[in-house]
Design an enzyme around this catalytic site. Structure first.
Site, PDB file in Angstrom:
ATOM      1  N   GLY A  16       9.271   3.404  -1.060  1.00 12.92           N
ATOM      2  CA  GLY A  16       8.583   2.234  -0.521  1.00 12.92           C
ATOM      3  C   GLY A  16       9.425   1.530   0.526  1.00 12.92           C
ATOM      4  O   GLY A  16      10.616   1.269   0.298  1.00 12.92           O
ATOM      5  N   GLY A  20      11.127  -5.200  -0.174  1.00 11.81           N
ATOM      6  CA  GLY A  20      12.220  -4.832  -1.063  1.00 11.81           C
ATOM      7  C   GLY A  20      12.931  -3.572  -0.624  1.00 11.81           C
ATOM      8  O   GLY A  20      14.163  -3.508  -0.567  1.00 11.81           O
ATOM      9  N   VAL A  84       4.441   9.606  -3.273  1.00 14.35           N
ATOM     10  CA  VAL A  84       5.140  10.022  -4.485  1.00 14.35           C
ATOM     11  C   VAL A  84       4.122  10.346  -5.572  1.00 14.35           C
ATOM     12  O   VAL A  84       3.257   9.534  -5.903  1.00 14.35           O
ATOM     13  CB  VAL A  84       6.108   8.915  -4.959  1.00 14.35           C
ATOM     14  CG1 VAL A  84       6.711   9.270  -6.315  1.00 14.35           C
ATOM     15  CG2 VAL A  84       7.208   8.708  -3.929  1.00 14.35           C
ATOM     16  N   GLU A 176      -5.940 -19.024   3.340  1.00 17.38           N
ATOM     17  CA  GLU A 176      -5.728 -18.723   4.756  1.00 17.38           C
ATOM     18  C   GLU A 176      -6.933 -18.001   5.349  1.00 17.38           C
ATOM     19  O   GLU A 176      -7.362 -18.295   6.475  1.00 17.38           O
ATOM     20  CB  GLU A 176      -4.454 -17.893   4.904  1.00 17.38           C
ATOM     21  CG  GLU A 176      -3.194 -18.690   4.595  1.00 17.38           C
ATOM     22  CD  GLU A 176      -1.968 -17.829   4.331  1.00 17.38           C
ATOM     23  OE1 GLU A 176      -0.877 -18.405   4.173  1.00 17.38           O
ATOM     24  OE2 GLU A 176      -2.097 -16.594   4.267  1.00 17.38           O
ATOM     25  N   ASP A 320       7.157  -6.334  -6.240  1.00 15.09           N
ATOM     26  CA  ASP A 320       5.968  -6.569  -7.058  1.00 15.09           C
ATOM     27  C   ASP A 320       5.845  -5.598  -8.216  1.00 15.09           C
ATOM     28  O   ASP A 320       5.059  -5.822  -9.133  1.00 15.09           O
ATOM     29  CB  ASP A 320       4.709  -6.468  -6.191  1.00 15.09           C
ATOM     30  CG  ASP A 320       4.573  -7.619  -5.216  1.00 15.09           C
ATOM     31  OD1 ASP A 320       5.102  -8.702  -5.518  1.00 15.09           O
ATOM     32  OD2 ASP A 320       3.940  -7.440  -4.161  1.00 15.09           O
TER      33      ASP A 320
END
Length: 448
Positions: A16, A20, A84, A176, A320
């Site tokens: 990913g 992060g 993956v 938003e 997350d």
């Protein structure tokens, strides 16, 4: 096929390249390790501004950067485009969907999150969520084509449904999105149609809880509600969606702690956006099964204080996907919120702990620094809740909106993107125009 490591250095694999994963890779750029970054897309996405692509305010390249370009000056990093399919802790390898295996000595899993429809995945085709560029293109297509279809609709009821936009969920994304849709209807499209008045469009924000932006203090939540209503958004609180179909949705109210009677009603709408639920990537449960580590209800895998997995210190989970706790000295552990600053901090912490393990040093518990929350509602409207050494700093309105603009521009990837976004925002502010309104395929997903 299995990749090899001729250098003999420790192999670190990062799954990913969101916030992060990107920060973890950057932390390892000067380390004596070989890093492989695997992502199923070829770009890093600045998700906080994704709603602006969905509402034609920004073009996709303004908030996305090619993964390979990000790491072109980091010779110890290899990037792979692939999905993956599994992780095998016994052989310490990541299996890709094409059958290839990528071995690792240390693994960081930062696969992120997806939409949660609370057990009603059949709603997804009628109410798309907003997590990827493909999602943004699809929502933009539906929004713009709703106005186009209303222009030629002879039936008044059909036209009314086409001009009814529903956003489900009043978290930051929902707030938003709803505020921006109201601005598009009232300002951007003014004077462009001959048979409809775009300003007559109805924008509904449906929230199952008692207030908008529930993660923020109640005072700012109230300010946000007032600013939404000033923009023309109709906010419906304590309203739970029970059904969604191709022509609208069913909503139920009442039945809560206040003893209000249960009532149901229908909203006819051809454009529904889902912003109500988030679930961890399916890779979390897959990894939990492979390692014997428990996942929470949202599919996030429970991690140790140093972000590793129990019994598998070579595997770290961040962002997350991690059910992580912040371990500040002298204070009880607190859950880490699922926001981009948390993911960034976890990525850096996991990478630092890997370097400690390689050096034979003990790892350290993760400590989250909470800098606060921001949410924009629309033109000159936002709310800000900042954590400072002197206590919380909270404000709203135009000053908060300017703070939101500069903060988000600052954290964008790349100098060019910052300049382009600031120029687009300046142009939109003075002209009310949104220039990314091209739909390439009226039958399917647009691609720009």
């Amino acid at each position: 096929m299995q990749t090899t490591n001729p250098s003999g250095r420790p192999k670190v694999v990062i799954v990913g390249c969101g916030f992060g994963g990107l920060e973890a890779a950057r932390k390892l750029q000067s380390a004596d390790v070989d890093v492989t970054v695997i992502d199923k897309t070829n770009h890093h996405l600045f998700q906080p501004l994704l709603y602006q692509v969905a509402t034609a305010g920004l073009a996709a390249p303004s908030i996305a950067a090619p993964v390979r370009a990000l790491f072109r000056k980091q010779p110890n990093i290899t990037t792979l485009l692939g999905e993956v399919g599994g992780i095998d802790p016994a052989t310490r390898s990541v299996q890709l969907a094409n059958g290839d295996r990528v071995p690792y000595d240390h693994l960081i899993v930062a696969a992120g999150a997806t939409h949660s429809y609370f057990g009603h995945d059949e709603w997804a085709p009628m109410a798309p969520g907003l997590k990827t560029l493909a999602d943004a293109f699809e929502i933009r297509r539906r929004v713009l084509l709703s106005f186009e279809s209303a222009e030629v609709a002879a039936d008044l009821e059909r036209r009314r449904a086409l001009l009814t936009f529903v956003v489900i969920g009043a978290g930051p994304t929902g707030v938003e999105m709803a505020g921006t849709l109201a601005e598009i209807a009232k300002h951007t499209l003014s004077g462009e149609f001959r048979h409809i008045d775009p300003a007559s469009a109805q924008v509904l924000l449906v929230e199952g809880g008692p207030r908008v932006l529930q993660a923020m203090p109640e005072s700012l939540s109230q300010k946000a509600l007032e600013q939404l209503e000033k923009l023309g958004v109709e906010v419906r609180l304590n309203a739970r969606v029970t059904s969604i179909d191709a022509t609208g949705l069913e909503v139920q109210t009442g039945g809560g702690a206040d003893g209000a009677p249960v009532a149901s009603y229908r909203i006819d709408s051809s454009c529904v956006v889902w912003a109500a639920g988030v679930a961890a990537s399916p890779l979390g449960r897959m990894l939990g099964t492979a390692t014997g580590v428990e996942c929470d209800r949202a599919g996030r895998i429970k991690v140790e204080p140093d972000l590793s997995l129990a019994g598998h210190p070579e595997i770290s989970v961040v962002g997350d996907l991690a059910a992580a706790m912040s371990h500040a000295p002298g204070k009880p552990p607190k859950p880490v919120p699922g926001v981009s600053p948390g993911a960034k901090q976890m990525g850096r912490a996991a990478a630092a702990n890997i370097l400690r393990r390689i050096a034979g040093q003990p790892t350290v518990p993760f400590r989250y620094a909470d800098y606060g929350n921001l949410a924009t509602i629309g033109r000159n409207s936002a709310v800000v809740d900042l954590g400072t050494p002197f206590g919380p700093l909270r404000f709203s309105g135009r000053l908060a909106w300017l703070f939101w603009l500069f903060a988000h521009a600052y954290f964008l990837i790349g100098f060019r993107n910052r300049i382009v976004v600031m120029m687009d925002w300046a142009g939109a502010y003075w002209s009310f125009q949104r220039n990314a309104r091209v739909v390439a395929d009226v039958q399917g997903k647009s691609e720009s």
